[in-house]
Design an enzyme around this catalytic site. Structure first.
Site, PDB file in Angstrom:
ATOM      1  N   ASP A 139      10.111  10.771  13.553  1.00 29.29           N
ATOM      2  CA  ASP A 139      11.081  11.444  14.615  1.00 29.29           C
ATOM      3  C   ASP A 139      12.509  10.449  14.148  1.00 29.29           C
ATOM      4  O   ASP A 139      12.417   9.227  14.383  1.00 29.29           O
ATOM      5  CB  ASP A 139      10.664  10.850  16.035  1.00 29.29           C
ATOM      6  CG  ASP A 139      11.765  11.396  16.907  1.00 29.29           C
ATOM      7  OD1 ASP A 139      12.960  11.574  16.517  1.00 29.29           O
ATOM      8  OD2 ASP A 139      11.662  11.007  18.307  1.00 29.29           O
ATOM      9  N   SER A 190      17.028  16.432  25.004  1.00 31.38           N
ATOM     10  CA  SER A 190      16.174  15.259  24.992  1.00 31.38           C
ATOM     11  C   SER A 190      17.010  14.084  24.732  1.00 31.38           C
ATOM     12  O   SER A 190      16.684  12.834  24.921  1.00 31.38           O
ATOM     13  CB  SER A 190      15.229  15.633  23.870  1.00 31.38           C
ATOM     14  OG  SER A 190      15.752  15.645  22.648  1.00 31.38           O
ATOM     15  N   HIS A 223      15.566  10.999  18.022  1.00 32.73           N
ATOM     16  CA  HIS A 223      15.606  10.352  18.973  1.00 32.73           C
ATOM     17  C   HIS A 223      15.693   8.685  18.816  1.00 32.73           C
ATOM     18  O   HIS A 223      15.620   8.077  17.549  1.00 32.73           O
ATOM     19  CB  HIS A 223      14.403  10.440  19.951  1.00 32.73           C
ATOM     20  CG  HIS A 223      14.319  12.025  20.403  1.00 32.73           C
ATOM     21  ND1 HIS A 223      13.476  13.054  19.734  1.00 32.73           N
ATOM     22  CD2 HIS A 223      15.081  12.625  21.229  1.00 32.73           C
ATOM     23  CE1 HIS A 223      13.706  13.961  20.353  1.00 32.73           C
ATOM     24  NE2 HIS A 223      14.479  14.038  21.288  1.00 32.73           N
TER      25      HIS A 223
END
Length: 442
Positions: A416, A166, A419
């Site tokens: 998160d 990702s 990311h």
């Protein structure tokens, strides 16, 4: 106090008592100087005196005065600058610090249509926007802003692929958003759960950009709700979901790391090699560092071997490990609440972050050495570990969800801290990548 420069009104000048001869010399001496000056300047311009070597050597490199000559022109003086010697000593973008930047990002996250929802921090209501106004300043050079037109010019008629986990997708979407400021990306292919395989085409310059989901780079079977609760990796076999397309790729950006932290069983040569965090499986615990190294070796060896066999060139980047910033365990209400970068010296690259970065750097250097006999193959580590470590403020945090506090503070909101918000610090990765491409092309 007596004025020593000019005779005062009503006072006899002491020059009156001097002889006529001395008065004549004083009167005409300045005119003699005026006549000699242009002659001396003319002599120096066409026949300059050489500078002693020892004097020049004592000057800093960036300020040295260098004498140059040409058979068609007289000698002249020029200043050597770091910019002029960039090809001899490429800039070290690894070392630097984050500084305030009034200009902000190239694009607006609310209007860029390619960003995954979880990284669209602005549209999800993140209230503090200070994280947008920082830029990476290398210690010994400058990092120019990303120029989409330059990127298109250098990579026209090329196919660029982002391959990995990702983080590869995160970097891809950053690039697409910056390129979209001057040309419209057309989505021409999509496949897989969560659109893990996608392709865009920029008709203005015939540039194709693809993303391939391949979190291990090698062949792997990911854990699932209906299958084993661990991943299975075959470290000596490349993932053909991207490997089979190598004939059509001109540049590959590899990115991996975080998925190697999960429980897994490893295979090599048809046999079980060992496992990582696999209690109850009756397998030998071997950790993941050596396995990650083997996976990178397999990916780079496959790229070099297939491209060398076909006689085609390719540019390869391996993005180094991007640290996470959870305060507490990621799955136990861990968060990343900081709103500014770390200052220089406040946070060091160490432990697992340093080890995973070193593996990437070492394997790219080894691949460079093994591919020297093949023309058209260029490899580089996109070393972003330190600059990423210094940006705990650049993650979505709770804003991976849309307006997470609309109904007041919640007892537990998932964050998160892996990311990166778009726009955000990850845009710098593509800035550096463009500078390396420029150096390659020049």
């Amino acid at each position: 106090m007596r004025n020593l420069c000019l005779p005062q009104m009503g006072v006899t000048s002491p020059l009156k008592a001097q002889t006529h001869s001395r008065s004549f010399t004083a009167k005409f001496f300045p005119y003699v100087l005026y006549a000699l000056f242009p002659i001396a300047l003319f002599r120096f311009y066409f026949h300059p005196f050489p500078f002693p070597l020892s004097t020049t050597d004592q000057l800093p490199h960036s300020n040295r005065i260098i004498l140059t000559s040409s058979s068609s022109s007289p000698s002249s003086l020029s200043f050597s600058t770091e910019e002029e010697t960039a090809n001899e000593a490429p800039c070290n973008y690894t070392d630097g610090r984050w500084v305030h930047d009034k200009m902000g990002p190239l694009y607006n996250g609310t209007i860029c249509g390619t960003i995954k929802d979880g990284q669209n921090c602005i549209s999800h209501g993140r209230p503090d926007l200070g994280y947008l106004y920082w830029r990476w300043q290398p210690s010994q050079c400058d990092l120019p802003r990303f120029d989409p037109n330059t990127f298109f010019h250098l990579l026209s008629n090329k196919h660029i692929a982002f391959v990995g986990d990702s983080m590869a997708r995160n970097q891809l979407e950053s690039l697409l958003c910056m390129l979209a400021t001057v040309s419209n990306p057309n989505l021409v292919y999509t496949n897989g759960e969560d659109n893990k395989f996608r392709r865009w085409h920029f008709a203005s310059h015939n540039v194709t950009v693809s993303v391939y989901w391949s979190p291990f780079l090698v062949r792997g079977v990911e854990k699932s709700k209906t299958g084993p609760d661990h991943n299975e990796l075959y470290v000596d076999v490349v993932d053909e979901r991207w490997g089979s397309d190598l004939d059509h790729l001109d540049m590959v950006v590899l990115s991996m790391g975080h998925w190697f932290l999960h429980p897994a069983v490893y295979y090599e040569g048809g046999s079980v090699l060992g496992c990582h965090y696999c209690p109850g499986l009756n397998q030998t615990e071997i950790g993941f560092y050596d396995v990650m190294r083997k996976a990178i070796k397999t990916a780079l060896r496959t790229i070099i071997g297939r491209k060398a066999a076909s006689g085609d060139g390719i540019d390869v980047f391996l993005t180094s490990f991007s640290p996470s910033h959870f305060q507490g365990e990621w799955d136990k209400a861990g968060a990343c609440p900081k709103t500014e970068p770390y200052r220089e010296g406040e946070k060091m690259v160490e432990g697992m972050d340093a080890d995973m970065r070193s593996i990437a750097v070492e394997e790219i250097e080894a691949a460079k050495a093994s591919s020297k006999q093949f023309g058209g193959l260029r490899l580089e580590t996109l070393d972003v570990t330190k600059l990423s470590l210094m940006r705990p403020d650049g993650h979505p945090g709770p804003y991976m969800y849309q307006f997470p506090f609309a109904n007041g503070l919640q007892e537990h909101v998932q964050n998160d801290c892996v990311h990166w918000c778009l726009p955000g610090p990850i845009d710098t990765w593509n800035q550096i990548m463009l500078q390396v491409i420029k150096r390659w092309r020049s």
